[in-house]
Design a protein around this motif. Sequence first.
Motif, PDB file in Angstrom:
ATOM      1  N   TRP A 126       0.855  -1.182   0.000  1.00 53.68           N
ATOM      2  CA  TRP A 126       0.000   0.000   0.000  1.00 53.68           C
ATOM      3  C   TRP A 126       0.898   1.241   0.000  1.00 53.68           C
ATOM      4  O   TRP A 126       1.926   1.279   0.683  1.00 53.68           O
ATOM      5  CB  TRP A 126      -0.886   0.020   1.247  1.00 53.68           C
ATOM      6  CG  TRP A 126      -1.880  -1.102   1.305  1.00 53.68           C
ATOM      7  CD1 TRP A 126      -2.942  -1.309   0.490  1.00 53.68           C
ATOM      8  CD2 TRP A 126      -1.908  -2.174   2.254  1.00 53.68           C
ATOM      9  NE1 TRP A 126      -3.626  -2.444   0.854  1.00 53.68           N
ATOM     10  CE2 TRP A 126      -3.012  -2.987   1.937  1.00 53.68           C
ATOM     11  CE3 TRP A 126      -1.098  -2.517   3.337  1.00 53.68           C
ATOM     12  CZ2 TRP A 126      -3.333  -4.123   2.662  1.00 53.68           C
ATOM     13  CZ3 TRP A 126      -1.414  -3.646   4.067  1.00 53.68           C
ATOM     14  CH2 TRP A 126      -2.527  -4.442   3.733  1.00 53.68           C
ATOM     15  N   PRO A 132       2.002   3.294  -9.027  1.00 55.29           N
ATOM     16  CA  PRO A 132       2.037   2.282 -10.089  1.00 55.29           C
ATOM     17  C   PRO A 132       3.416   2.190 -10.738  1.00 55.29           C
ATOM     18  O   PRO A 132       4.116   3.186 -10.898  1.00 55.29           O
ATOM     19  CB  PRO A 132       0.991   2.788 -11.094  1.00 55.29           C
ATOM     20  CG  PRO A 132       0.098   3.690 -10.307  1.00 55.29           C
ATOM     21  CD  PRO A 132       0.966   4.317  -9.267  1.00 55.29           C
ATOM     22  N   THR A 141       5.805   1.806 -13.943  1.00 59.61           N
ATOM     23  CA  THR A 141       5.683   2.434 -15.257  1.00 59.61           C
ATOM     24  C   THR A 141       6.611   1.749 -16.253  1.00 59.61           C
ATOM     25  O   THR A 141       7.567   1.058 -15.854  1.00 59.61           O
ATOM     26  CB  THR A 141       6.051   3.924 -15.183  1.00 59.61           C
ATOM     27  OG1 THR A 141       7.455   4.026 -14.858  1.00 59.61           O
ATOM     28  CG2 THR A 141       5.228   4.651 -14.129  1.00 59.61           C
ATOM     29  N   SER A 157      -4.558  -6.426  -3.667  1.00 59.22           N
ATOM     30  CA  SER A 157      -4.856  -6.192  -5.077  1.00 59.22           C
ATOM     31  C   SER A 157      -3.690  -5.543  -5.815  1.00 59.22           C
ATOM     32  O   SER A 157      -3.056  -4.613  -5.313  1.00 59.22           O
ATOM     33  CB  SER A 157      -6.090  -5.292  -5.211  1.00 59.22           C
ATOM     34  OG  SER A 157      -6.332  -4.977  -6.567  1.00 59.22           O
ATOM     35  N   ARG A 178      -4.317  -4.494  -8.993  1.00 59.95           N
ATOM     36  CA  ARG A 178      -5.045  -3.938 -10.134  1.00 59.95           C
ATOM     37  C   ARG A 178      -4.477  -2.608 -10.612  1.00 59.95           C
ATOM     38  O   ARG A 178      -4.393  -2.343 -11.808  1.00 59.95           O
ATOM     39  CB  ARG A 178      -6.530  -3.792  -9.770  1.00 59.95           C
ATOM     40  CG  ARG A 178      -7.408  -3.326 -10.921  1.00 59.95           C
ATOM     41  CD  ARG A 178      -8.863  -3.410 -10.540  1.00 59.95           C
ATOM     42  NE  ARG A 178      -9.257  -4.781 -10.269  1.00 59.95           N
ATOM     43  CZ  ARG A 178      -9.590  -5.661 -11.215  1.00 59.95           C
ATOM     44  NH1 ARG A 178      -9.549  -5.308 -12.481  1.00 59.95           N
ATOM     45  NH2 ARG A 178      -9.943  -6.875 -10.894  1.00 59.95           N
ATOM     46  N   ASN A 179      -4.118  -1.735  -9.692  1.00 62.64           N
ATOM     47  CA  ASN A 179      -3.632  -0.404 -10.071  1.00 62.64           C
ATOM     48  C   ASN A 179      -2.114  -0.282  -9.994  1.00 62.64           C
ATOM     49  O   ASN A 179      -1.570   0.813 -10.086  1.00 62.64           O
ATOM     50  CB  ASN A 179      -4.279   0.657  -9.173  1.00 62.64           C
ATOM     51  CG  ASN A 179      -5.786   0.687  -9.321  1.00 62.64           C
ATOM     52  OD1 ASN A 179      -6.298   0.646 -10.431  1.00 62.64           O
ATOM     53  ND2 ASN A 179      -6.489   0.741  -8.191  1.00 62.64           N
ATOM     54  N   LEU A 180      -1.426  -1.406  -9.847  1.00 63.94           N
ATOM     55  CA  LEU A 180       0.031  -1.379  -9.682  1.00 63.94           C
ATOM     56  C   LEU A 180       0.781  -1.799 -10.932  1.00 63.94           C
ATOM     57  O   LEU A 180       1.808  -1.210 -11.282  1.00 63.94           O
ATOM     58  CB  LEU A 180       0.419  -2.316  -8.524  1.00 63.94           C
ATOM     59  CG  LEU A 180       1.920  -2.488  -8.261  1.00 63.94           C
ATOM     60  CD1 LEU A 180       2.510  -1.213  -7.676  1.00 63.94           C
ATOM     61  CD2 LEU A 180       2.173  -3.668  -7.333  1.00 63.94           C
ATOM     62  N   PRO A 201       1.566  -2.360 -14.831  1.00 60.88           N
ATOM     63  CA  PRO A 201       1.219  -1.884 -16.175  1.00 60.88           C
ATOM     64  C   PRO A 201       1.115  -3.051 -17.153  1.00 60.88           C
ATOM     65  O   PRO A 201       1.736  -4.107 -16.956  1.00 60.88           O
ATOM     66  CB  PRO A 201       2.406  -0.975 -16.534  1.00 60.88           C
ATOM     67  CG  PRO A 201       3.556  -1.584 -15.801  1.00 60.88           C
ATOM     68  CD  PRO A 201       2.989  -2.134 -14.513  1.00 60.88           C
ATOM     69  N   ASN A 219     -15.176  -5.800 -10.199  1.00 58.45           N
ATOM     70  CA  ASN A 219     -15.152  -5.772 -11.652  1.00 58.45           C
ATOM     71  C   ASN A 219     -16.452  -5.179 -12.185  1.00 58.45           C
ATOM     72  O   ASN A 219     -17.484  -5.201 -11.495  1.00 58.45           O
ATOM     73  CB  ASN A 219     -14.974  -7.191 -12.204  1.00 58.45           C
ATOM     74  CG  ASN A 219     -13.621  -7.770 -11.855  1.00 58.45           C
ATOM     75  OD1 ASN A 219     -12.676  -7.034 -11.578  1.00 58.45           O
ATOM     76  ND2 ASN A 219     -13.527  -9.086 -11.845  1.00 58.45           N
TER      77      ASN A 219
END
Length: 335
Positions: free
Chosen positions: A60, A64, A66, A85, A87-89, A91, A219
């Motif tokens: 946490w 993200p 790149t 999760s 999900r937002n980490l 690419p 989702n």
Amino acid sequence: MYKVAILLTRPMAESIFAEEDLADLRRFAAINDPRNLPEVLTADKMLELIRGADACITCWGTPPLTPAMLAAAPNLKLVAHAAGSIRNLIPPELWQTGCRVTSNAPVIAEDVAQTVLALTLTSLSRLWENAAATRAGKWLGGEANVHATRRLNGLKIGLIGFSSVCREVIRLFKFFDCDIRVWDPYVCPAEMRRWNVTWMELDALLAACDVVSLHAPANPDCRHLLNSRNLPLLKDGALLINTARGLLIDEPALIRELQTGRIQACIDVTDPEPPAADHPFRSLPNVVLTSHVAGGHTLNGRKRLGANAIVQTHNCLVKGLLSFEIRPEMLEHMA
């Protein structure tokens, strides 16, 4: 010796790493000193730390990854996410590099499942109402028969989404000889039989179960799984628990059901978070609202997150083994 980049804020690193675990990490890898990490981690700092790394540990508060970071670490073999999760980490470009990914979702699932059990037991025993009464100066003992309580043993439990949390909930609730029903459209009923639980259509599950607990991912196809059409199917006296994601429930529809007084709800997640100061969840007497604390936030459990990330890093780099490996095709059905 391998290079492992610790891509955490300093407070997070202090929270999840024990000194003995860091010592184990240093035995097989060169690492950046967690004491020198910033209070807030920026993309520029991450780019500096990840350069030339064989693996990285995130959590946490980690921004993200790149394409520029991936280019700076062409030999990156593992992203060990110490939280749940990813999900937002991660690419999309990472999946083309051969880098592997794991997370602590199974560890956090244990915390969430214990929270679900705690919420269930305290709600069935009406401890919330009894405690409120004693604070108000009353003394309503069991003989007063004011708060009708139930024991968990033998009740019908409905679980929505066969996630890692769901599987931990099944393990815990089996001790109480519960009749467990599960709905998940992506799971074969034969797998349910292996777990000695019953696969059931969602509407039938809602109508049949004494306790319904949500464990589906955030989702698009799960948005408002529970809504104005199917929430009225909940049986009178049912307990609804959401420790998954707020968007799974159409909140106005749930509020209307709660206002009838015929069901109870324990809500740990909302959409959005936090809910407004005047949100009905904060004031309805048949709602227990907590602030997204179900998983990963126990004082003694935090160190397990760091230790497990280090173990997975070692096993991947040294032995080529990885537990709970996440692949891109899994993301559609994950939180």
